[in-house]
Design an enzyme around this catalytic site. Sequence first.
Site, short mmCIF file in Angstrom:
data_model
loop_
_atom_site.label_atom_id
_atom_site.label_comp_id
_atom_site.label_asym_id
_atom_site.label_seq_id
_atom_site.Cartn_x
_atom_site.Cartn_y
_atom_site.Cartn_z
N CYS A 36 0.88 -1.18 0.00
CA CYS A 36 0.00 0.00 0.00
C CYS A 36 0.91 1.22 0.00
CB CYS A 36 -0.99 -0.03 1.16
SG CYS A 36 -0.29 0.07 2.82
N HIS B 65 13.66 -19.93 17.72
CA HIS B 65 12.76 -19.02 17.00
C HIS B 65 11.40 -19.67 16.77
CE1 HIS B 65 16.13 -16.41 16.64
NE2 HIS B 65 16.84 -17.35 16.04
N THR C 56 2.22 2.99 2.57
CA THR C 56 3.29 2.85 3.57
C THR C 56 3.64 1.39 3.86
OG1 THR C 56 1.61 2.79 5.30
CG2 THR C 56 2.58 4.95 4.80
N HIS D 268 13.99 -15.32 11.62
CA HIS D 268 13.59 -15.36 13.03
C HIS D 268 12.08 -15.39 13.24
CE1 HIS D 268 17.61 -13.77 14.89
NE2 HIS D 268 17.78 -14.80 14.07
C1 RB5 Z 1 -3.93 5.41 0.89
O1 RB5 Z 1 -3.88 6.80 0.66
C2 RB5 Z 1 -3.01 5.06 2.05
O2 RB5 Z 1 -3.62 5.45 3.26
C3 RB5 Z 1 -2.72 3.58 2.05
O3 RB5 Z 1 -2.14 3.22 0.84
C4 RB5 Z 1 -1.76 3.09 3.12
O4 RB5 Z 1 -0.59 3.81 3.15
C5 RB5 Z 1 -2.35 2.89 4.45
O5 RB5 Z 1 -1.72 2.44 5.41
#
Ligand code: RB5
Length: 148
Positions: A65, A133, A67, A98
């Site tokens: 996504c 682990h 992030t 791990h």
């Molecule tokens: C979308 O704008 C963004 O919020 C999504 O891709 C992601 O980063 C969410 O965690």
Amino acid sequence: MKIVIGNDHAGVGLKNTIKAFLEEKGYEVINVGTDTTESVDYPVYGEKVGRCVADGKADLGIAICGTGLGISLAANKVRGIRACVCSEPYTAVMSRRHNNCNVLCFGARVVGEDLAKMIVEEWLNAKFEGGRHQRRVDLIMKIEEEKN
Ligand code: RB5
């Protein structure tokens, strides 16, 4: 080996790059992500990737996504999933060695294409070490069995 890959609108371009990269290397890739940049909800795609791995339809999963965070949180809600956000290769390798990570997550707004390819390659080449682990991973999975 079968790899499921999923993404929201932020991850379409990087998904296509990683999918092609994996197919060139001979992996079978199942695409459960969105294929347009129209805004969608990342939990839908995190769950799809997680279920595909948990049901045994894929050996491992990759979720992208903006992030890597939201989609990993969703994938981790599926029983049996250990999704880890890795923005560099060292963490990716250790997530396999791990933590026996079965869904690799990263952010298309965080890592560039070449770094993402390196993360994926190192993650796929790393092996779970077991031993102490395994005990720790078992303790993590036991939390899923408890009533919350
Ligand atoms: C979308 O704008 C963004 O919020 C999504 O891709 C992601 O980063 C969410 O965690």
